[in-house]
Each structure stands twice: as C-alpha cells, then as structure tokens.
Design an enzyme around this catalytic site. Structure first.
Site, short mmCIF file in Angstrom:
data_model
loop_
_atom_site.label_atom_id
_atom_site.label_comp_id
_atom_site.label_asym_id
_atom_site.label_seq_id
_atom_site.Cartn_x
_atom_site.Cartn_y
_atom_site.Cartn_z
N MET A 211 -9.35 6.14 83.63
CA MET A 211 -8.66 6.86 82.55
C MET A 211 -8.85 8.37 82.66
O MET A 211 -8.95 9.06 81.66
CB MET A 211 -9.17 6.39 81.16
CG MET A 211 -8.92 4.91 80.91
SD MET A 211 -9.76 4.28 79.45
CE MET A 211 -11.42 4.02 80.04
N GLY B 219 -6.94 -6.64 81.89
CA GLY B 219 -6.87 -6.12 83.24
C GLY B 219 -8.26 -5.88 83.81
O GLY B 219 -9.21 -5.59 83.07
N GLY B 220 -8.40 -6.03 85.12
CA GLY B 220 -9.67 -5.75 85.77
C GLY B 220 -10.75 -6.71 85.32
O GLY B 220 -10.56 -7.93 85.33
N ASP B 221 -11.87 -6.16 84.92
CA ASP B 221 -12.98 -6.94 84.37
C ASP B 221 -13.12 -6.56 82.89
O ASP B 221 -13.04 -5.38 82.55
CB ASP B 221 -14.27 -6.61 85.13
CG ASP B 221 -15.44 -7.42 84.59
OD1 ASP B 221 -15.61 -8.56 85.04
OD2 ASP B 221 -16.15 -6.93 83.69
N ASP C 223 -3.26 -8.06 77.48
CA ASP C 223 -3.12 -6.60 77.46
C ASP C 223 -2.00 -6.14 78.39
O ASP C 223 -1.49 -6.90 79.19
CB ASP C 223 -4.43 -5.96 77.94
CG ASP C 223 -5.46 -5.92 76.83
OD1 ASP C 223 -5.12 -6.23 75.69
OD2 ASP C 223 -6.62 -5.56 77.13
N ILE D 108 -15.86 -3.93 81.90
CA ILE D 108 -15.83 -2.56 82.42
C ILE D 108 -14.70 -1.82 81.69
O ILE D 108 -13.52 -2.06 81.97
CB ILE D 108 -15.57 -2.52 83.95
CG1 ILE D 108 -16.58 -3.40 84.71
CG2 ILE D 108 -15.60 -1.07 84.46
CD1 ILE D 108 -17.95 -2.81 84.88
N GLY E 256 -3.33 0.78 92.12
CA GLY E 256 -4.12 0.13 93.16
C GLY E 256 -3.87 -1.37 93.22
O GLY E 256 -3.75 -2.04 92.20
N LYS F 285 -2.25 -1.93 74.92
CA LYS F 285 -2.51 -0.57 74.44
C LYS F 285 -2.07 0.42 75.50
O LYS F 285 -2.14 0.15 76.67
CB LYS F 285 -4.01 -0.35 74.24
CG LYS F 285 -4.60 -1.17 73.18
CD LYS F 285 -6.09 -1.00 73.21
CE LYS F 285 -6.77 -2.29 72.84
NZ LYS F 285 -8.15 -2.31 73.23
N1 SAH Z 1 -11.12 -3.30 82.44
C1 SAH Z 1 -10.36 -2.55 83.43
C2 SAH Z 1 -10.28 -1.06 83.09
C3 SAH Z 1 -9.53 -0.76 81.81
S1 SAH Z 1 -9.43 0.96 81.49
C4 SAH Z 1 -10.99 -2.77 84.81
O1 SAH Z 1 -12.07 -3.36 84.91
O2 SAH Z 1 -10.36 -2.39 85.80
C5 SAH Z 1 -7.85 1.35 82.20
C6 SAH Z 1 -8.04 2.23 83.42
O3 SAH Z 1 -8.40 1.43 84.53
C7 SAH Z 1 -6.80 2.95 83.86
O4 SAH Z 1 -6.61 4.15 83.11
C8 SAH Z 1 -7.12 3.26 85.30
O5 SAH Z 1 -8.01 4.35 85.41
C9 SAH Z 1 -7.88 2.02 85.71
N2 SAH Z 1 -7.01 1.03 86.38
C10 SAH Z 1 -6.71 -0.21 85.95
N3 SAH Z 1 -5.91 -0.84 86.85
C11 SAH Z 1 -5.72 0.03 87.86
C12 SAH Z 1 -5.02 -0.03 89.10
N4 SAH Z 1 -4.32 -1.12 89.46
N5 SAH Z 1 -5.05 1.05 89.92
C13 SAH Z 1 -5.75 2.14 89.57
N6 SAH Z 1 -6.44 2.26 88.42
C14 SAH Z 1 -6.44 1.22 87.58
#
Ligand code: SAH
Length: 251
Positions: free
Chosen positions: A178, A96-98, A43, A101, A207, A65
């Site tokens: 978001m 990204g992230g988890d 992604d 979530i 972040g 996306k």
């Molecule tokens: N699965 C991801 C979230 C995906 S939705 C997770 O667990 O983090 C995408 C949203 O995540 C973005 O619109 C923003 O609100 C947040 N996000 C993702 N990376 C970020 C970052 N480095 N700093 C701040 N917000 C972040």
C-alpha cells in the site's frame, strides 16, 4: 468483553488467503473449503477464477475495499461473519494474499472468538512472496540481504509511525504494501535515515497476474517510477532487486 465458549449449533468460519493474483497459487486446502462453503464473504483482490470455485448455490457477499474508500465498514463485516455463523452456515472469509499480513484477519477472528464462533485459518501466499517470486527477485540472498521486512506504506491511517531508523540497513530487504501514494515520503525517509541514494528498488504492479509489470531504478527515482504504476503494487527496496534483470522469467 469475555470470550464465550464455542457453541456446537453455530456454523464455522474458514479464514482463507487467496494468494496474490494467479489463481493457481491458492492452496489445496483453500480450494477444498471454498468448494464446501455455503457463504463466501470476499474482498476486492480475490481473482474471479477463485470465486468461480464456489458452489453455484453458495451465497457470495462482496465486502471489498479500496484504499480511501471502505465499501463495508469493518465492524459490519465482523457482524456479518458472526451472524452467518450463528445461522449454522459454513462460511469462508476470503481475502487477497494472506489474511494475517495487512489483511485485518486477526481483528475478524477476535470478534468471532468473542461470540463463541469456531474458526480455522488457511494461510495464503502473501504479495511479498508471490509478486517477488514472479518478478525474479529473491527476498533474501547470501550476497545481498540477510533479513526482510514487510511494512505498510499506509501509515497515516494505520496508526503508529514507522521506525525508519530500524529499517535503514543495507543488507535488509524492505517490502512496502500500500505504498504507491506514499512513495516520495518513503524514499525521503529512507534517505534521511542513511540508505544510499543509489540503492536499487523495484515496483511490482499486478504481481503474478498476466498483466504484471516490474519497474526498477534507484531510490531517487522511486517517486517517478510510482507515478507510472497502478494499484495493486508493491515497493521493494534493497540490492536484491538488481537481480530482476538476470532472473526474470514470467511473461
Ligand atoms: N493480505 C494481502 C495484502 C493486503 S494489503 C497480502 O497478504 O498480500 C493490499 C496491498 O497488497 C496492495 O496495496 C499492494 O501493495 C499489495 N498487493 C496485493 N496483491 C498484489 C499484487 N498482485 N501485486 C502487487 N502488490 C499486491
């Protein structure tokens, strides 16, 4: 549709959370499976340093996306994962992230399960945990917050309206993903439901990345703070955000 029994001729899909930005926040397990992958489906929010861990012969497929624009529709991503696994490939689905979530990880796994493709889930550090840690904002704190909630600010597209009255508690930290474009609506709804106008809040932009910026203010200032910020950004509402000034350490 009934679930097909997993076939041993099929490949394997690892659903990997890459963390919020700083590549060092990838888990050791995520690191290992990315190095072993034959196909990486990734992604937009995945760091280039993490993509660079993949084998040089691995097939790298971008399906990223943006908020209002889907590069590859979700059903095509699902089909791609099924097809690559059925070719017998070791596939990493990197998000990204988890992945669980606000990452649609569950939807993708449901599709794999229906097609009898075996999979595993490698958790990642979600933005709410990573970005607040790097901003010196503890999500809970005995003097400030006894609970925390992760909420999508992207309500119109993601379905059901948020139950605002259940969020509006002074000892509850709220983290909106978001939410940047919806900040005015979020502030209005929280005020309508009884949160104090002077409740502290923060926006954490990029972040855990070198370019991280943190904006702080109160709820009535949220919409104007959001105009300054760019995506990806988190909105954090709650008195824990007042600790940022004392606890900031990054950058
Ligand atoms: N699965 C991801 C979230 C995906 S939705 C997770 O667990 O983090 C995408 C949203 O995540 C973005 O619109 C923003 O609100 C947040 N996000 C993702 N990376 C970020 C970052 N480095 N700093 C701040 N917000 C972040």
């Amino acid at each position: 549709m009934t679930t097909v029994h997993p076939s041993s001729n099929y490949g394997f899909v690892s659903l990997v959370g890459a963390g919020p930005g700083d590549p060092d926040l990838l888990t050791v397990k995520g690191y290992r499976v990315i190095q072993q992958a034959e196909v990486v489906v990734y992604d937009r929010l995945v760091s280039p340093e993490i993509l660079a861990l993949a084998d040089e012969l691995a097939e790298m497929i971008y399906v990223g996306k943006r908020l209002d624009y889907h590069c590859v529709p979700q059903d095509q991503i699902n089909q791609l994962l099924v097809d690559k696994a059925k070719e017998g490939k070791r596939v990493v689905r990197l998000k990204g992230g988890d992945s669980f979530i606000f990452g649609r990880g569950g939807e993708e796994l449901e599709e794999l399960a229906q097609h009898g493709v075996r999979f595993e889930v490698v958790p990642g550090i979600t933005a709410a945990a990573g970005a607040t840690a790097y901003a010196g904002i503890p999500l809970t704190h005995r003097d400030h917050a006894q609970s925390v909630q992760f909420i999508t600010g992207h309500v119109q597209k993601d379905g059901r309206e948020i139950e605002w009255h259940s969020l509006a508690q002074s000892n509850n930290t709220l983290v909106f993903y978001m939410g940047l474009k919806q900040s005015e609506y979020i502030a209005t709804k929280l005020l309508e439901n009884g949160i104090d106008a002077d409740m502290s809040c923060a926006i954490i932009e990029n972040g855990t990345r070198r370019e991280q910026r943190v904006f702080t203010g109160n709820l009535t200032e949220l919409a104007s703070m959001a105009k300054e910020a760019v995506s990806p950004a988190l909105i954090v509402v709650g008195s824990v955000t007042s600790l940022h000034d004392k606890l900031k350490w990054f950058n």
